[in-house]
Design a protein around this motif. Structure first.
Motif, short mmCIF file in Angstrom:
data_model
loop_
_atom_site.label_atom_id
_atom_site.label_comp_id
_atom_site.label_asym_id
_atom_site.label_seq_id
_atom_site.Cartn_x
_atom_site.Cartn_y
_atom_site.Cartn_z
N PRO A 331 0.68 -1.12 0.50
CA PRO A 331 0.30 -0.03 0.02
C PRO A 331 1.19 1.48 -0.15
O PRO A 331 1.54 0.63 0.96
N ARG A 332 0.16 2.48 -0.96
CA ARG A 332 1.25 3.53 -1.06
C ARG A 332 0.40 4.52 -0.31
O ARG A 332 -0.81 5.50 -0.77
N GLY A 333 0.80 5.45 1.16
CA GLY A 333 -0.26 6.61 1.72
C GLY A 333 -1.42 6.33 1.59
O GLY A 333 -1.00 5.48 2.30
N HIS A 334 -2.35 7.12 1.94
CA HIS A 334 -3.24 6.70 2.32
C HIS A 334 -4.96 7.59 1.88
O HIS A 334 -5.02 8.58 0.67
N ALA A 335 -5.66 6.58 1.33
CA ALA A 335 -7.15 7.56 0.71
C ALA A 335 -7.85 7.35 1.36
O ALA A 335 -8.90 6.43 1.87
N ILE A 336 -9.57 8.07 1.28
CA ILE A 336 -10.19 8.82 1.85
C ILE A 336 -11.41 8.88 1.10
O ILE A 336 -11.42 9.63 0.10
N GLU A 337 -12.47 8.13 0.77
CA GLU A 337 -13.46 8.48 -0.13
C GLU A 337 -14.77 9.06 1.29
O GLU A 337 -15.17 8.92 1.80
N VAL A 338 -15.85 10.09 0.23
CA VAL A 338 -17.26 10.46 0.83
C VAL A 338 -18.14 10.55 0.22
O VAL A 338 -17.70 10.43 -0.83
N ARG A 339 -19.65 10.31 -0.10
CA ARG A 339 -20.54 10.05 -0.17
C ARG A 339 -21.86 11.50 -0.56
O ARG A 339 -21.66 11.57 0.89
N LEU A 340 -21.20 12.67 -1.44
CA LEU A 340 -21.43 13.23 -1.22
C LEU A 340 -23.37 13.49 -1.73
O LEU A 340 -23.79 12.10 -2.70
N TYR A 341 -24.27 13.51 -1.32
CA TYR A 341 -25.47 12.97 -0.88
C TYR A 341 -26.61 14.63 -1.65
O TYR A 341 -26.14 15.22 -0.41
N ALA A 342 -27.14 14.63 -1.61
CA ALA A 342 -28.53 15.32 -1.51
C ALA A 342 -30.15 15.10 -0.51
O ALA A 342 -30.70 14.31 -0.73
N GLU A 343 -29.02 15.74 0.66
CA GLU A 343 -30.34 14.91 1.46
C GLU A 343 -29.82 15.93 2.82
O GLU A 343 -28.62 17.13 3.08
N ASP A 344 -30.94 16.07 3.87
CA ASP A 344 -30.79 16.50 4.89
C ASP A 344 -29.48 16.13 6.26
O ASP A 344 -30.60 15.81 7.18
N PRO A 345 -28.41 16.58 6.98
CA PRO A 345 -28.23 15.63 7.65
C PRO A 345 -28.95 15.71 9.11
O PRO A 345 -29.83 15.18 10.15
N ALA A 346 -29.35 17.34 8.98
CA ALA A 346 -30.17 17.20 10.26
C ALA A 346 -31.82 17.60 10.32
O ALA A 346 -32.44 17.87 11.75
N ASN A 347 -31.65 17.12 9.97
CA ASN A 347 -33.47 16.38 9.81
C ASN A 347 -33.64 15.26 9.35
O ASN A 347 -34.14 14.98 8.16
N GLY A 348 -32.74 14.32 9.94
CA GLY A 348 -33.22 13.20 9.63
C GLY A 348 -32.66 12.42 8.53
O GLY A 348 -33.72 11.30 8.45
N TYR A 349 -31.38 13.04 7.92
CA TYR A 349 -31.19 12.90 6.71
C TYR A 349 -32.14 12.66 5.29
O TYR A 349 -32.17 12.04 4.42
N LEU A 350 -33.33 13.37 6.09
CA LEU A 350 -34.16 13.48 4.81
C LEU A 350 -34.01 13.85 3.67
O LEU A 350 -32.96 14.77 2.80
N PRO A 351 -34.20 12.69 2.40
CA PRO A 351 -33.89 13.27 1.15
C PRO A 351 -34.44 14.00 0.31
O PRO A 351 -35.46 14.63 0.79
N ALA A 352 -33.32 15.24 -0.32
CA ALA A 352 -34.19 16.02 -0.69
C ALA A 352 -34.34 16.14 -2.65
O ALA A 352 -32.87 17.39 -3.35
#
Length: 664
Positions: A331-352
């Motif tokens: 392995p070489r280095g470090h990799a991080i992935e995030v998932r960008l969603y159309a949703e409202d985390p502060a409102n129960g992750y309600l889809p948008a």
């Protein structure tokens, strides 16, 4: 060996685009399939050919195996890549592809059948000596029998769909009282997502990490693991952030977990890409969860760390070629992935779902965007709300996190509410940077769901107010040549307007434009608080806002629906001036719930004449592959039910009318 010349991808969005990219680089012609809402989607435009499946829902399109096989025949495809989700782990579909003379880019139907159901997979793992957590099947419809099974497993436990993945059909139960409701809801959600309502019970390991091992097998008996990915940061049992390597896995532990995973591959005679998932506790003990017989959403972090193209490897193995690897590269280095969603985390992750007016992101070395959308476009209510995966690769974990957070800051998404700010805050959180990630990470860090903006909100509000005022002035033939503040008389009353932040509550805003020290001055009053701002380089597309002596460059875009979006190098916000008056119909039915998102009615839990209490579930909607309960706002009696199971409803549709008052 079998040459693959024309490849159909039985999927949509970013994974279809990902497979097309590698296939095209290999000289393979590509075929897209699409539903009616996806007719102009990016994955359709990327392919060499496209075939319409018709319909809107997954069941009418991407889950209809007969339509997909017919599309392959009409387009002259000789191979099918299933992506992930939909039919990717459907043994019947894999068998049907083989019967139609098509190469299925994945494991055999037998392997999918063996490992595609979590309860059966656990039994195979148990026989192979792989450690597993206590579990029990859920049979019949007798809640008393369910209670006995729950007591045998022990609480807390998870109700889990035996088919599928992605957190669908999964419920956490902390005690006997919630078991029956959890099983009923999980069965319903699993049936809608996977066409299979079967569920089972499994002991919940609360203080654990979710660590998975990427494996590959070929038809020549070759098998290899490609290290681990940690996927502990989750919401609703669905991954939000994935990284490789795990900050908790030592080289020795990596070899032990990898050897266990490869042993399972050899036991199965498994061919293709797969992932063996484990829970890892604080003592370094790991327990088998399931095996995903497909490519994972998070496969790019493995590609970045090991310098491999996993889709290319899939296509080569499917064509009968050997892996050519005896063990993983270093392995070489470090990799991080995030998932960008159309949703409202502060409102129960309600889809948008809804219009996507503008979408743009930076092109930085070391940062990889896997986009599923383009603007202008639409975030459909029929499918998963993920907009893109964003991946950063750097020499160290801290550098990768900082690089990824900066890329998110520079990403512009106008239209839906998104989890963009949450992801950036997560990547900068001290506990995350210290590697203290477990499956309850977001539960233990609720402030991340609505983090304070890095730029004061009043700066963006001032930019929105000033630029829209400048636009109105520029459009007026009488005042278009006058400088800002030209018509204001000393002591004149401030203008007032109502502005609503996207995803927030409306506020009355008083403001006054005037001249100060050669710049334009803006006085903004919100909720009794007055702020003095300076404005430089004010124009129709942006302004530099001076707040407390700090100048912030703001880009301002006004979209056709009237929304105003502001971006600076650190933050984004959306605003809606002078929102529409409330719908009279909704006001008249205020005692009953409305649909917060467009979706399909999954269940109606009450009937006219029923007495209900505040917080009681009345209707359950299914939208974007998740269930959303509509509850009573107050005690009362059901006057009328306006929907029925299976009905599709738009957002703000009145579901139930209540007459308020105490129940008997």
């Amino acid at each position: 060996m079998t040459a693959i010349r024309t490849l159909l991808v039985a999927n949509r969005g970013e994974i279809a685009r990902r497979v097309f990219r590698t296939a095209s680089a290999m000289g393979i012609r590509t075929v897209a399939v699409h539903s009616d809402p996806d007719a102009h989607a990016p994955h359709v435009l990327d392919a060499d050919r496209a075939v319409s499946l018709g319909g809107s829902t997954p069941a009418e399109s991407y889950l209809d195996a007969a339509k997909i096989l017919d599309a392959a025949r009409r387009a002259g495809a000789d191979a099918v890549h299933p992506g992930y989700g939909f039919l990717a782990e459907n043994a019947g579909f894999a068998a049907a592809c083989a019967a139609a003379g098509l190469v299925f880019v994945g494991p055999s139907p037998e392997s999918i059948a063996a490992m595609g159901r979590k309860d059966r997979a656990k039994e195979i793992a148990r026989k192979a000596g792989v450690p597993v957590l206590p579990d029990a099947p859920v049979t019949g419809d007798d809640p008393d029998g369910w209670a006995v099974a729950g007591a045998d497993v022990g609480f807390p436990l998870l109700v889990k769909a035996t088919a599928g993945g992605g957190g669908k059909g999964m419920r956490l139960v902390t005690g006997p009282d919630g078991l029956a409701e959890a099983i009923t809801g999980a069965r319903r959600e699993a049936a809608g997502a996977f066409g299979d309502a079967a569920v089972f019970l499994e002991r919940h390991l609360g203080f654990a990490r979710h660590v998975e091992v990427q494996v590959f097998g070929d038809v020549h008996g070759g098998a290899v693991h490609l290290g681990e990915r940690e996927c502990s940061v989750q919401r609703r049992h669905q991954k939000v952030l994935e990284e490789s390597p795990s900050p908790a896995v030592t080289p020795e532990l990596r070899e032990r977990m990898g050897a266990t995973a490869v042993a399972l591959v050899r036991e199965l005679g498994y061919v293709g890409a797969g992932t063996v998932e484990f829970l890892l506790d604080e003592d370094g003990d790991f327990f088998f969860l399931e095996m995903n017989t497909r490519l994972q959403v998070e496969h790019p972090v493995t590609e970045e760390v090991y310098g491999l193209d996993l889709v290319r490897m899939q296509l080569r193995v499917a064509a009968g070629e050997p892996l050519g690897l005896d063990r993983a590269p270093e392995p070489r280095g470090h990799a991080i992935e995030v998932r960008l969603y159309a949703e409202d985390p502060a409102n129960g992750y309600l889809p948008a779902p809804g219009p996507l007016h503008h979408y743009a992101h930076p092109t930085h070395p070391g940062v990889r965007f896997e986009d599923g959308v383009a603007a202008p476009g639409e975030v459909s209510p029929f499918y998963d709300p993920m907009l893109a995966k964003v991946v950063a690769h750097a020499p160290t974990r801290a550098e990768a996190a900082a690089m990824l957070a900066g890329a998110l800051d520079a990403t512009e998404v106008h239209g839906p509410v998104t989890n963009r700010a949450m992801l950036a805050a997560l990547l900068r959180d001290p506990d995350f940077l210290a590697g203290e990630t477990r499956t309850d990470f977001l539960d233990r860090h609720p402030v991340l769901l609505a983090p304070p903006p890095p730029t004061p909100e009043v700066v963006h509000l001032g930019a929105a107010v000033a630029v829209t005022a400048a636009r109105r002035r520029a459009a007026d033939p009488v005042t278009s040549l006058a400088p800002p503040g030209f018509r204001l008389l000393p002591g004149s009353a401030p203008a007032t307007a109502r502005w609503t932040p996207i995803g927030g509550e409306p506020a009355d805003v008083g403001y006054r434009l005037g001249a100060a020290f050669g710049d334009t001055a803006l006085t903004v009053t919100v909720g009794g608080t007055t702020t003095e701002l300076g404005l430089r380089d004010l124009g129709p597309d942006g302004v530099r806002v001076v707040h407390d002596g700090v100048a912030v460059p703001c880009i301002v875009r006004v979209h056709p629906d009237g929304s105003v979006w502001v971006n600076d190098p650190a933050a984004q916000s959306g605003w809606r001036p002078e929102p529409r008056l409330p719908d009279p119909e909704l006001s008249a039915a205020a005692a009953g719930p409305v649909a917060e998102v467009p979706g399909t009615v999954a269940a109606v839990l009450v009937a006219a004449g029923d007495q209900v209490t505040a917080g009681q579930k009345l209707v359950v909607l299914e939208a974007m592959k998740m269930e959303h309960p509509a509850t009573a706002a107050a005690d009362g009696v059901v006057a009328a039910v306006h929907v029925e199971p299976g009905q599709y409803v738009e957002a703000h549709t009145v579901l139930v009318t209540l007459t308020t008052g105490p129940t008997a």
